[in-house]
Each structure stands twice: as structure tokens, then as C-alpha cells.
Write an enzyme that holds these catalytic residues in place. Sequence first.
Site, short mmCIF file in Angstrom:
data_model
loop_
_atom_site.label_atom_id
_atom_site.label_comp_id
_atom_site.label_asym_id
_atom_site.label_seq_id
_atom_site.Cartn_x
_atom_site.Cartn_y
_atom_site.Cartn_z
N LYS A 49 33.17 51.10 31.38
CA LYS A 49 34.54 51.39 31.75
C LYS A 49 34.91 52.78 31.26
O LYS A 49 34.69 53.12 30.09
CB LYS A 49 35.49 50.35 31.15
CG LYS A 49 36.90 50.39 31.69
CD LYS A 49 37.69 49.16 31.27
CE LYS A 49 39.10 49.21 31.84
NZ LYS A 49 39.88 48.00 31.53
N GLU A 76 45.26 32.02 32.86
CA GLU A 76 46.64 31.69 32.49
C GLU A 76 46.89 30.19 32.44
O GLU A 76 47.57 29.69 31.54
CB GLU A 76 47.61 32.36 33.46
CG GLU A 76 47.67 33.86 33.35
CD GLU A 76 46.54 34.58 34.08
OE1 GLU A 76 46.43 35.81 33.95
OE2 GLU A 76 45.77 33.89 34.79
N ARG A 136 50.66 31.66 38.05
CA ARG A 136 49.42 30.93 38.29
C ARG A 136 49.29 29.72 37.38
O ARG A 136 48.35 28.94 37.52
CB ARG A 136 48.22 31.88 38.10
CG ARG A 136 48.21 33.00 39.13
CD ARG A 136 46.95 33.82 39.05
NE ARG A 136 46.97 34.76 37.96
CZ ARG A 136 46.00 35.64 37.72
NH1 ARG A 136 44.92 35.65 38.48
NH2 ARG A 136 46.08 36.48 36.72
#
Length: 617
Positions: free
Chosen positions: A268, A356, A384
Site C-alpha cells: 500500500k 460490521e 450493513r
Amino acid sequence: MRKLSVEQLPDVCKELRDDIVKELSVNPGHLASSLGVTELTVALHYVYNTPEDRIVWDVGHQAYGHKILTGRRESFCTNRKLGGLHPFPCPEESEYDTFTCGHASNSISVALGMAVANHDINRNVVAVIGDGSMSGGLAFEGLNNVSSSPNNLLIILNDNNMSIDRSVGGMKQYLLSLNTNESYNRYRYNIAQWMNSHGLLDDNRKKLVIRLGNAVKAALSAQQNIFEGMNIRYFGPIDGHDIKELVRVIRHLKDMKGPKLLHIHTTKGKGYAPAEKQATIWHAPGKFDPKTGERLCDDPSNKPPKYQDVFGETLIELARQNDKIVGVTPAMPTGCGMNKMMELMPKRTFDVGIAEGHAVTFSGGMAKEGLTPFCNIYSAFAQRAYDNIIHDLAIQRLGVVLCLDRAGIVGEDGATHHGAFDLAALRPIPNITICAPMNEHELRKMMFTAQLPNQGPVVIRYPRGSGVLTDWRCALEAIPVGKGRKLASGKDIAILSIGHIGNHVTKAIEALREQRPHITIAHYDMRYLRPIDKDILNEVGHNFKNVITIEDGVRDGGLGSAVLEYFADNGLTPRVIRLGIPTDTFMEHGTIAQLQHIARIDTDAIINAVDSICEQE
């Protein structure tokens, strides 16, 4: 680009990476993720006939390079600005953007749907999943269906060991240890091609051969491959920054039948040293000097802190007083401020990854056994976990404090990230307490109150960004549940607000004192949406002909609707003007101030509402 030779592609990658760094240094956005997939982006568009072939991006903050390559280089300076390019892939913006993606883990399900729909026309479909998204439950639901549905889907797993913060959990450890034998893969492929050319492979025999091959590999390997265990051909891991090798492998997989997964390792922030060293900070760093890497942050001195920082500091104070308190977050420890407690009390904090629903139910399990979880989820992502909130918290009245950060309009991240629906969605659920602080002191008091015994599930929602108090520390003390407070007295108009948006009311009343000195306005900070303060509603309903409600949530279903319902049910007849986020369209992207003005929930909108009442009197 497709006219270039493979040898020229490294130059394309360098130019693309330089474009991203240069533009994001002055127009902030998601930097590190897009840098990490530069080579993959180039390889995919080089090999596949996009947009005829479909590329589905998971976590759209990986897709800046994709946008620049697909005709938006000159307009990329408008990215995330009002009226400009969308912050994430958007089909309305470009035919190259195959699906809206702003939340994690949906790419496999989406791409499988496209692959099944296009199976008879031989259109290639690729799902690119990464930045920790493989920990999401939806990704596994998609994988389960991929293994049992006829398709030629290619899943590319961009494994960078990160989401925003470091990836966590068993999937992270599994991917770190996973390897496979390239010679074995090539040998198996050659045998399959030979059998297919001699008419020896039908669908049943293909599955048998795959299972047999998996058994052989498992016998020779110390570790079973979870993907091949689901009848998904696995290739990799390979270097995701070797553009020539990527092109070679993707070309090899392009026409291969059946579902396949290519595992690539990336870094990243690749290609920009500061982002490589501190990927979390450089996920979305704000403005910076591209040459030195110096972040050009605003001076925080003498400015109110961010709500997330007040939450983080207050959680530590509470946890020191109450040893039952634990912290839970789905991959957002830095974003929500729980990283502070994670450093000091690592055994009492849990980053569950991008999951979640699990975060809520996991918290419910701990609460059932006597702990007091503070579960912090961004409001838009908590959508969600709606069933988990109802089924696993509310029905059993479990004492979980659900802190919804980034509630209301969040700004440049746009429609997929606005926390507009939480008040309206949660208000009908029994056994839940819903509150919203107007400032930092109120947040601290609500957090203290929520962790007291026998409170049941409590939702505290607060916005992105800073509060209003520089002297934000106050005594941690309880406030009456379901009781608001009267901040200003008046006899002509009553304004009822909930949450941080009430500060706009304070400013509007100050302005109106000069503009309309003969008008007096009462202001009530309701604090709680559920249970709502009936004493205030009776006082307002009996004493005012005109009432304004304002909330940083959708206008229908939230505070304004609750006030109207109470008045109607109790024979009260004030005229009510409801100010809130419009419910007939999704708010797009821009600064918070710009979007609040468009939604008509800023100071000017309150003044205009008062003016309209005065003109009709």
C-alpha cells in the site's frame, strides 16, 4: 495504451503514479490504496477489452488510476469536488465504471452476477478485492456461490495486509502463510487442456479432477488451500508490482474456463516513500508537499478537537473507572479514535476487521456475559448491521453502546458514505435508546450515561470532524435519559434540534436578533430521539403556533416525523416546518458546508424558514 509493448508499461505505471501523487497533493483523497494497485490497474486495462469486459472494483478508493486511464485524466482535478468526479467508481460517470462501490466486500457477489448474466456471450468479468475486504462476510457468501454456479469469473485478491489500518484476524494470517507451486499449476493446466481436447472432460469430470488435484496438493502441502477447497482454481501469490509478470499471468488466465482466483502481493502506497512507510496515515493524508512528503495540516492549536478524538479519550477515562468496558471496531481504530485505548488496553479492545454485522453480534455476546461493549461503527457502514442490531441487541435488551461516527453529511466521500439514514432507520426499533450530542460535553455525558447499569442498547450518533468547544473536558456525569434541554427562551417560534446541527440554530438565532428584533425564538436541544421528551413536546405544542425541526439526517422518519406524529396523536396543532436531508435523492459529494446548504440544513436555511413564517403571519 494497448498499442504499447509490454516493455513500455513500466513507464506508463510511473507516469500514472506520478499523476496520482501530484493531483492528490493539492486535491486530497485516498492516496495509498490507488498507488498500491497501479501495476494491476494498467495490466487489467492492457489485457482486457474494457469496457466491453467488466472490471468490478472492491473498495473504490483503489480506483483513482482506473479513472485516470479511462478518459478522466484532464478532469481528475475535480475529483471529490462539488459537481466534479465522483469519489468512487460510478456507472453514471463512465461506462468503464461497472458498478457503484464505496463499501467493502461486494465485488465478488456483483461480479458473479455479471458473469452469470453474460455467460452465453463470452464476456470476461474480473473482481478486484483487497484492502482487507476479504474479511467481510459478504465476500465469503459470494465465494460460496461462485463455487457452485457455472461461471468463468476471475477474482484478483489484492493482498496488501491493510485496510485503513493493519488487517487483522485469521484471514490475514492465512494469506500471509499461503503459497502454491507454480510448476504444479502449470502441470495441472496442461493435463486439463489435453483431456479437454480429447473430449474427456464434462462438467462432472471437471469437478472430479479438481477435487482429485486438490487432494493431491493437500497431501503434498502443509496447508489446505481454502479457495481450492471450494473448487475455485487458485494461482499465486505473485508480485503485484511486476507489471510484465502480471500481464503474462492475466493473459494466461483470461480464457481459462471456470472460476479462478489470482493472489497478488502489493505494498500500500507503493512508489511514494512516505506512503509506504506510514500507510495508515497516507490512506487519506490531506494536502501535502509531493517532493518532501510534508503533510500540510491545519494548526490544531486553539481549535476544537474532532469528535472521534473526544470519543477516544473519553472511552479511556470510562474504561479506567469501569473494568467491564471493552472496545470493538470493524477495521476503523484510527478513524474512530479507538486506537488510543488499543495501545493502552490491548486486551480490552477488538478490531474485528471489515465485518460490521459481526462487530454488533460479537458485542452482543460479550454484553450477555456481563461486559459493556462500546462498538464504534461509521454510520453509513452500520447500515450493513441492521438485522444484527434488531435481532442480537434490541430483542434481548443487551447493554451495548453503539457509537455511530460520521453521522449525517460527511462531505467529499459522497452518497455511499453519508450517514443520513440512522435516525429514521433505528427510531422504530423497540428497546433502543437513541441520542445525539450537540457538543463535546454532551458526548462525554452521553457516553457516561450509556455505560450505567440496565441501560439496554444505546445508540450515540455524532458527525465527522470537529466540535465547537476548545475546553472540551468536563466532569463525567449522568444526564436524564429521554430528556432534552431548553437553550433559549422565546414566544413566537420554537426550534427543535437534535445533535451537532443545533449549533447552526444558535448562530441563526443570534443573527435573527439583529434582523428581526421583534421576534423571539425558543430553542430546544432534544438530545434524545428515543425516548423523546414528551414534556418538551407538550410545552411546545400548547404554547407555539409555529415550530421548526432540524436534523442532520433524512427529513422523513427522524426527529421531524416524530414531532409530527406526537402532535397528531395528542391533538396538538402547531404548524411544523421540517428541515432535514431530502429523501427524494441521494446527496452527492462536496464540502460539508456546501452540502448542508444544498440540503437546506445550514444557518441560512433556518433564517429562511423563520422569514417564511414571519411573511405569512
